[in-house]
Scaffold this motif. Structure first.
Motif, PDB file in Angstrom:
ATOM      1  N   VAL A  29       0.984  -1.230  -0.075  1.00  0.00           N
ATOM      2  CA  VAL A  29      -0.077  -0.265  -0.038  1.00  0.00           C
ATOM      3  C   VAL A  29       0.899   1.274  -0.016  1.00  0.00           C
ATOM      4  CG1 VAL A  29      -1.581   1.284   1.360  1.00  0.00           C
ATOM      5  CG2 VAL A  29      -2.035  -1.109   1.194  1.00  0.00           C
ATOM      6  N   PHE A  30       1.737   1.376   0.935  1.00  0.00           N
ATOM      7  CA  PHE A  30       2.455   2.616   1.299  1.00  0.00           C
ATOM      8  C   PHE A  30       3.287   2.958  -0.019  1.00  0.00           C
ATOM      9  CE2 PHE A  30       6.691   4.849   2.499  1.00  0.00           C
ATOM     10  CZ  PHE A  30       6.019   5.897   3.104  1.00  0.00           C
ATOM     11  N   ILE A  31       4.253   1.963  -0.799  1.00  0.00           N
ATOM     12  CA  ILE A  31       4.943   2.373  -1.634  1.00  0.00           C
ATOM     13  C   ILE A  31       4.168   2.901  -2.955  1.00  0.00           C
ATOM     14  CG2 ILE A  31       6.838   1.279  -3.380  1.00  0.00           C
ATOM     15  CD1 ILE A  31       7.644  -0.698  -1.142  1.00  0.00           C
ATOM     16  N   PRO A  32       3.142   2.192  -3.619  1.00  0.00           N
ATOM     17  CA  PRO A  32       2.634   2.832  -4.725  1.00  0.00           C
ATOM     18  C   PRO A  32       1.926   4.020  -4.473  1.00  0.00           C
ATOM     19  CG  PRO A  32       1.423   0.802  -4.047  1.00  0.00           C
ATOM     20  CD  PRO A  32       3.078   0.752  -3.350  1.00  0.00           C
ATOM     21  N   LEU A  33       1.192   4.136  -3.103  1.00  0.00           N
ATOM     22  CA  LEU A  33       0.478   5.367  -2.787  1.00  0.00           C
ATOM     23  C   LEU A  33       1.454   6.524  -2.728  1.00  0.00           C
ATOM     24  CD1 LEU A  33      -1.858   5.221   0.339  1.00  0.00           C
ATOM     25  CD2 LEU A  33      -0.790   7.314  -0.459  1.00  0.00           C
ATOM     26  N   MET A  34       2.735   6.530  -2.295  1.00  0.00           N
ATOM     27  CA  MET A  34       3.635   7.516  -2.129  1.00  0.00           C
ATOM     28  C   MET A  34       3.776   8.403  -3.922  1.00  0.00           C
ATOM     29  SD  MET A  34       4.623   8.853   0.615  1.00  0.00           S
ATOM     30  CE  MET A  34       6.055   9.435   0.588  1.00  0.00           C
ATOM     31  N   GLY A  35       3.950   7.275  -4.505  1.00  0.00           N
ATOM     32  CA  GLY A  35       3.940   7.678  -5.890  1.00  0.00           C
ATOM     33  C   GLY A  35       2.764   8.092  -6.959  1.00  0.00           C
ATOM     34  N   ASP A  36       1.569   7.764  -6.430  1.00  0.00           N
ATOM     35  CA  ASP A  36       0.223   8.154  -7.068  1.00  0.00           C
ATOM     36  C   ASP A  36       0.095   9.258  -7.472  1.00  0.00           C
ATOM     37  OD1 ASP A  36      -2.115   7.801  -7.983  1.00  0.00           O
ATOM     38  OD2 ASP A  36      -3.117   7.471  -6.070  1.00  0.00           O
ATOM     39  N   TYR A  37      -0.377   9.728  -8.667  1.00  0.00           N
ATOM     40  CA  TYR A  37      -0.520  11.055  -8.918  1.00  0.00           C
ATOM     41  C   TYR A  37      -2.149  11.018  -9.749  1.00  0.00           C
ATOM     42  CZ  TYR A  37       0.487   9.579 -13.827  1.00  0.00           C
ATOM     43  OH  TYR A  37       0.355   8.949 -15.102  1.00  0.00           O
ATOM     44  N   ILE A  38      -2.487   9.933 -10.032  1.00  0.00           N
ATOM     45  CA  ILE A  38      -3.856  10.099 -10.786  1.00  0.00           C
ATOM     46  C   ILE A  38      -5.004  10.598  -9.619  1.00  0.00           C
ATOM     47  CG2 ILE A  38      -5.717   8.769 -11.816  1.00  0.00           C
ATOM     48  CD1 ILE A  38      -3.722   7.115 -12.904  1.00  0.00           C
ATOM     49  N   THR A  39      -5.093   9.875  -8.441  1.00  0.00           N
ATOM     50  CA  THR A  39      -5.781  10.415  -7.382  1.00  0.00           C
ATOM     51  C   THR A  39      -5.661  11.520  -7.030  1.00  0.00           C
ATOM     52  OG1 THR A  39      -5.696   8.103  -6.360  1.00  0.00           O
ATOM     53  CG2 THR A  39      -6.759   9.588  -5.023  1.00  0.00           C
ATOM     54  N   ALA A  40      -4.348  12.137  -6.701  1.00  0.00           N
ATOM     55  CA  ALA A  40      -4.124  13.731  -6.269  1.00  0.00           C
ATOM     56  C   ALA A  40      -4.609  14.468  -7.567  1.00  0.00           C
ATOM     57  CB  ALA A  40      -2.744  13.993  -6.210  1.00  0.00           C
ATOM     58  N   THR A  41      -4.648  14.198  -8.777  1.00  0.00           N
ATOM     59  CA  THR A  41      -4.843  15.065  -9.760  1.00  0.00           C
ATOM     60  C   THR A  41      -6.609  15.012 -10.163  1.00  0.00           C
ATOM     61  OG1 THR A  41      -2.861  14.406 -11.155  1.00  0.00           O
ATOM     62  CG2 THR A  41      -4.561  15.373 -12.380  1.00  0.00           C
ATOM     63  N   VAL A  42      -7.212  14.089  -9.708  1.00  0.00           N
ATOM     64  CA  VAL A  42      -8.601  13.998  -9.937  1.00  0.00           C
ATOM     65  C   VAL A  42      -9.488  14.540  -8.863  1.00  0.00           C
ATOM     66  CG1 VAL A  42     -10.638  12.568 -10.485  1.00  0.00           C
ATOM     67  CG2 VAL A  42      -8.474  12.052 -11.577  1.00  0.00           C
ATOM     68  N   LEU A  43      -8.876  14.215  -7.451  1.00  0.00           N
ATOM     69  CA  LEU A  43      -9.422  14.666  -6.416  1.00  0.00           C
ATOM     70  C   LEU A  43      -8.965  15.788  -5.488  1.00  0.00           C
ATOM     71  CD1 LEU A  43     -10.620  10.973  -4.780  1.00  0.00           C
ATOM     72  CD2 LEU A  43     -11.885  12.423  -6.589  1.00  0.00           C
ATOM     73  N   GLY A  44      -7.824  16.055  -5.974  1.00  0.00           N
ATOM     74  CA  GLY A  44      -7.015  16.900  -4.907  1.00  0.00           C
ATOM     75  C   GLY A  44      -7.000  18.488  -5.349  1.00  0.00           C
ATOM     76  N   GLY A  45      -6.768  18.496  -6.641  1.00  0.00           N
ATOM     77  CA  GLY A  45      -6.867  20.036  -7.049  1.00  0.00           C
ATOM     78  C   GLY A  45      -5.604  20.771  -6.392  1.00  0.00           C
ATOM     79  N   ALA A  46      -5.505  21.905  -6.397  1.00  0.00           N
ATOM     80  CA  ALA A  46      -4.592  22.733  -5.878  1.00  0.00           C
ATOM     81  C   ALA A  46      -4.015  22.312  -4.648  1.00  0.00           C
ATOM     82  CB  ALA A  46      -4.455  24.177  -6.095  1.00  0.00           C
ATOM     83  N   LYS A  47      -5.034  21.918  -3.589  1.00  0.00           N
ATOM     84  CA  LYS A  47      -4.865  21.685  -2.159  1.00  0.00           C
ATOM     85  C   LYS A  47      -4.412  20.209  -1.957  1.00  0.00           C
ATOM     86  CE  LYS A  47      -8.299  24.986  -0.866  1.00  0.00           C
ATOM     87  NZ  LYS A  47      -9.491  25.276   0.124  1.00  0.00           N
ATOM     88  N   GLY A  48      -4.354  19.379  -2.772  1.00  0.00           N
ATOM     89  CA  GLY A  48      -4.040  18.059  -2.486  1.00  0.00           C
ATOM     90  C   GLY A  48      -3.010  17.627  -3.436  1.00  0.00           C
ATOM     91  N   ASN A  49      -1.799  18.483  -4.044  1.00  0.00           N
ATOM     92  CA  ASN A  49      -1.000  18.201  -4.659  1.00  0.00           C
ATOM     93  C   ASN A  49       0.094  17.066  -4.028  1.00  0.00           C
ATOM     94  OD1 ASN A  49      -1.460  19.659  -6.863  1.00  0.00           O
ATOM     95  ND2 ASN A  49      -0.117  21.430  -5.841  1.00  0.00           N
ATOM     96  N   MET A  50       0.436  16.076  -4.799  1.00  0.00           N
ATOM     97  CA  MET A  50       1.530  15.195  -4.415  1.00  0.00           C
ATOM     98  C   MET A  50       2.817  15.085  -5.176  1.00  0.00           C
ATOM     99  SD  MET A  50      -1.014  12.111  -3.059  1.00  0.00           S
ATOM    100  CE  MET A  50       0.342  11.005  -2.776  1.00  0.00           C
ATOM    101  N   VAL A  51       3.748  14.582  -4.684  1.00  0.00           N
ATOM    102  CA  VAL A  51       4.985  14.602  -5.678  1.00  0.00           C
ATOM    103  C   VAL A  51       4.696  13.964  -6.966  1.00  0.00           C
ATOM    104  CG1 VAL A  51       7.453  13.917  -5.611  1.00  0.00           C
ATOM    105  CG2 VAL A  51       6.382  14.634  -3.431  1.00  0.00           C
ATOM    106  N   GLY A  52       3.961  12.932  -6.939  1.00  0.00           N
ATOM    107  CA  GLY A  52       3.790  12.113  -8.309  1.00  0.00           C
ATOM    108  C   GLY A  52       3.294  13.240  -9.351  1.00  0.00           C
ATOM    109  N   GLN A  53       2.301  14.047  -8.975  1.00  0.00           N
ATOM    110  CA  GLN A  53       1.929  15.205  -9.745  1.00  0.00           C
ATOM    111  C   GLN A  53       3.273  15.836 -10.287  1.00  0.00           C
ATOM    112  OE1 GLN A  53      -1.344  16.605  -7.078  1.00  0.00           O
ATOM    113  NE2 GLN A  53      -2.445  17.021  -9.027  1.00  0.00           N
TER     114      GLN A  53
END
Length: 308
Positions: free
Chosen positions: A214-238
């Motif tokens: 769970v942890f390793i792919p979650l840290m690199g996930d950018y699809i979830t952050a792009t679709v649901l996060g917007g500007a407030k939910g940015n992640m490194v994958g984005q």
């Protein structure tokens, strides 16, 4: 007499695949991270090597995104564990054996749909015009405002990665021998004592596998952050994806990816160390000493057993 092939030859195809499609790409990313973007039309150049891209990665803007990614990764993994543990235990121990196959299939149902489609489905549900928001407004509440926040990203990653936690936990609990639990109850242990002293320690390999899956792919996930996060939910994958696809700055994107890899490895090492330190007193109290004096209550003497 037929000669057997050396063992390493049998693993040669797997090693070749791993080298070509994992080691070589990671090495290229590391090499690109020391380069730079020479012009607006070029992606990268490595004729002048430096650590300048890493200095850009640790700028305040990017560093805040790394902090947010680590928070979502740790919180999402913990939530997946807290939700997946009782579900997997019920499936493996309490549910009838004849229905376990059906339960595993139900856990796998989300994987029958594309990852992006599942995430967009949550975007529709969490939107201010979605059915949840409409229902809340019907009873007098404010419209739902969770979309494009870190909370929406956390909800999305828990939904997307929860099956990866449940499956290894189910296998671990299923392999715990039933007579061991029965013997613990016969010796006077209650249900909770049996779970924490017998079942949970024996399921440790499944817990470790689930946390890593769970942890390793979650840290690199950018699809979830792009679709649901917007500007407030940015992640490194984005950020990594945007540097490679939009900004065409492969050097900076590679530096971000390398730093993300080290953050994941460091977090896993720190987590393993914390767990080892926390469980050290428990493991020490359960240690069986062979050959100790008979006066010690928690030890067994082989000589006395033989003499008896």
């Amino acid at each position: 007499m037929r000669r057997r092939l050396p063992g390493f030859l049998l693993a040669a195809p797997a090693w070749a695949w791993l080298t070509i499609f994992f080691v070589a790409p990671v090495a290229m990313v590391v090499w690109f991270s020391f380069g730079y973007k020479p012009s607006i039309f070029a992606t990268q150049a490595t004729d002048k090597l430096s650590f300048d891209r890493y200095a850009e990665v640790f700028s305040p803007t990017f560093f805040a995104t790394f902090q947010n990614t680590l928070w979502v990764g740790v919180a999402g993994t913990v939530l997946c564990f807290l939700i997946g543990l009782p579900v997997a235990y019920w499936m493996a121990v309490k549910a009838p054996p004849s229905r376990r196959g059906l339960l595993i299939a139900l856990v796998m149902v989300p994987f029958w749909t594309n990852f992006l489609v599942r995430t967009i489905g949550w975007q529709v549900i969490l939107s201010p015009e979605g059915w949840i928001s409409t229902a809340l407004q019907t009873v007098g509440f404010e419209p739902l405002a969770i979309l494009n926040t870190r909370g929406a990203v956390l909800l999305g990653v828990v939904y997307n990665y929860l099956p990866l936690m449940i499956l290894p936990l189910f296998v671990a609990f299923d392999r715990v021998n039933g007579p061991l639990r029965e013997a613990s109850k016969d010796l006077g242990a209650g249900k909770w004592t049996t779970f924490f002293r017998i079942t949970l320690p024996l399921a440790q390999p499944g817990i470790v596998a689930g946390v890593l899956l769970v942890f390793i792919p979650l840290m690199g996930d950018y699809i979830t952050a792009t679709v649901l996060g917007g500007a407030k939910g940015n992640m490194v994958g984005q950020l990594v994806a945007s540097q490679f696809q939009t900004a065409q700055n492969w050097a900076l994107g590679s530096a971000m990816a390398v730093v993300l890899i080290f953050v994941i490895l460091l977090t896993v090492a720190i987590g393993a160390g914390i767990v080892w330190l926390v469980t050290l007193p428990i493991r020490a109290s359960h240690r069986l000493v062979i050959g100790a004096p008979a006066a010690a209550p928690a030890s067994v003497s082989i000589r006395e057993e033989v003499a008896a």
